[in-house]
Write an enzyme that holds these catalytic residues in place. Structure first.
Site, PDB file in Angstrom:
ATOM      1  N   LYS A  55       0.841  -1.204   0.000  1.00 49.08           N
ATOM      2  CA  LYS A  55       0.000   0.000   0.000  1.00 49.08           C
ATOM      3  C   LYS A  55       0.872   1.249   0.000  1.00 49.08           C
ATOM      4  O   LYS A  55       0.634   2.197  -0.750  1.00 49.08           O
ATOM      5  CB  LYS A  55      -0.918   0.023   1.233  1.00 49.08           C
ATOM      6  CG  LYS A  55      -2.114  -0.891   1.101  1.00 49.08           C
ATOM      7  CD  LYS A  55      -2.833  -1.104   2.432  1.00 49.08           C
ATOM      8  CE  LYS A  55      -3.889  -2.185   2.266  1.00 49.08           C
ATOM      9  NZ  LYS A  55      -4.451  -2.681   3.522  1.00 49.08           N
ATOM     10  N   GLN A  99      -4.975  -1.332   9.673  1.00 48.60           N
ATOM     11  CA  GLN A  99      -4.902  -2.671   9.091  1.00 48.60           C
ATOM     12  C   GLN A  99      -5.533  -3.709  10.039  1.00 48.60           C
ATOM     13  O   GLN A  99      -5.184  -3.765  11.218  1.00 48.60           O
ATOM     14  CB  GLN A  99      -3.420  -3.022   8.826  1.00 48.60           C
ATOM     15  CG  GLN A  99      -3.199  -4.349   8.152  1.00 48.60           C
ATOM     16  CD  GLN A  99      -3.734  -4.386   6.717  1.00 48.60           C
ATOM     17  OE1 GLN A  99      -3.555  -3.450   5.947  1.00 48.60           O
ATOM     18  NE2 GLN A  99      -4.403  -5.467   6.376  1.00 48.60           N
ATOM     19  N   ASP A 122     -11.378   3.011   3.918  1.00 45.92           N
ATOM     20  CA  ASP A 122     -11.727   1.587   3.845  1.00 45.92           C
ATOM     21  C   ASP A 122     -13.245   1.394   3.775  1.00 45.92           C
ATOM     22  O   ASP A 122     -13.717   0.310   3.438  1.00 45.92           O
ATOM     23  CB  ASP A 122     -11.222   0.880   5.120  1.00 45.92           C
ATOM     24  CG  ASP A 122     -10.091  -0.087   4.827  1.00 45.92           C
ATOM     25  OD1 ASP A 122      -9.879  -0.413   3.647  1.00 45.92           O
ATOM     26  OD2 ASP A 122      -9.433  -0.510   5.793  1.00 45.92           O
TER      27      ASP A 122
END
Ligand code: NAD
Length: 299
Positions: A55, A99, A122
């Site tokens: 990422k 995460q 997200d």
């Protein structure tokens, strides 16, 4: 015997990243700063470390700032919430991604709820799932949005098509179903308690498999010509003489490809779309946060 067209997610994601890089450079000119994504990793989970590295690299390659926070496995929930609060308040940070999975002593829902919904790239915050379900602009989870982009690229309008989503998770199955409803599909969500799954799947013009069971969806479940999107990532046991097993999806690719009209491979289908859409969501967040107009549909 027909052979399905292969939906090349890797190539689509590369093109998407190229469009994002152009838009990110324009954003920098207008805003006088780069768009920024903060990624927070707690602990040493090897798969998560690989994702976070990837990422970070792709964020920088697209012309955006990547801020990485690596916290110890034994970081307290309170300390993690403090980091999220700081990032919420930081004007250089447009998107925040924590995460998952988090260590078991930390309440994931509490952490997701602490992220400013307008930086929740997200799309996991309940405010964003609510916005998705009522059709307001927000942020949509990256993997299902990537699947939708591949479907629209392949099929054009999805209106009136029968879609079956296998899996009802909050990060893939449910948002996928909401996106397909918004495209005027007739949507069925199947899951572990569904009766006669093969018959249910057989109705579908569009099948999205997000289960996590290697090669579960068989060729005789598929309506001839259907479009099959395989979200699953499963590693088979290693063959004798090899130390790593092959990666496969939830769909029995070789046989299903003989019946379907189009299919995503694993790897190289849905997988590469997830990070590309994360970059897209970050750039969208940057424009909204800075009050700069972006043609989001053109990205
Ligand atoms: P999950 O475990 O949260 O959900 C799995 C779903 O499958 C559940 O809703 C369950 O009801 C359903 N299910 C389980 N067994 C079933 C059965 N026998 N028949 C029908 N349904 C069944 O998983 P998830 O997070 O939604 O992920 C699903 C898969 O997608 C996994 O393989 C995961 O690795 C993969 N994934 C890939 C990406 C990507 O970037 N490509 C992103 C997220 C998830």
């Amino acid at each position: 015997m027909t052979t399905a067209a292969v939906i090349d997610g890797k190539a689509f994601a590369e093109n998407l990243r190229a469009r994002i890089a152009v838009a990110a450079a324009q954003f920098e000119v207008h805003a006088g700063r780069k768009a920024g994504l903060a990624v927070v990793l707690v602990g040493e989970d090897p798969a998560s470390q690989v994702y976070v590295r990837s990422k970070g690299k792709q964020t920088v390659a697209a012309g955006m700032n990547s801020f990485e926070y690596k916290l110890d496995d034994n970081t307290s929930e309170g300390a993690l919430l403090d980091v999220v609060e700081r990032l919420n308040a930081d004007p250089a940070v447009d998107g925040i991604l924590v995460q998952l999975p988090l260590p078991s002593h930390i309440d994931e829902q509490k952490v997701i709820a602490a992220i400013n919904p307008d930086k929740d790239v997200d799309g996991f915050h309940v405010v964003n799932s609510g916005r998705l379900s009522v059709g307001l602009p927000g942020f949509v989870p990256c993997t299902p949005l990537g699947c939708l982009m591949l479907l629209k690229d392949r099929l054009g309008s999805l209106s009136g098509l029968d879609a079956v989503v296998i899996g009802r998770s909050n990060i893939v199955g449910k948002p996928m179903a909401a996106l397909l409803i918004a495209e005027s599909c007739t949507v069925t969500v199947a899951h572990s308690r569904t009766k006669d799954l093969p018959e249910v799947v057989k109705r579908a013009d569009i099948v999205v498999a997000a289960v996590g069971r290697a090669e579960m969806v068989k060729a005789d479940w598929i309506k001839p010509g259907a479009t099959v999107i395989d979200v699953g990532i499963n590693r088979l046991p290693p063959e004798p003489g090899s130390d790593k097993g092959r990666l496969v999806g939830d769909v029995d690719y070789a046989d299903v490809a003989k019946v379907a009209g189009a299919i995503t491979p694993v790897p190289g289908g849905v997988g590469p779309m997830t990070i590309a859409v994360l970059l897209r969501n970050t750039l969208v967040a940057a424009h909204r946060n800075a009050g700069i107009v972006l043609d989001e549909a053109a990205l």
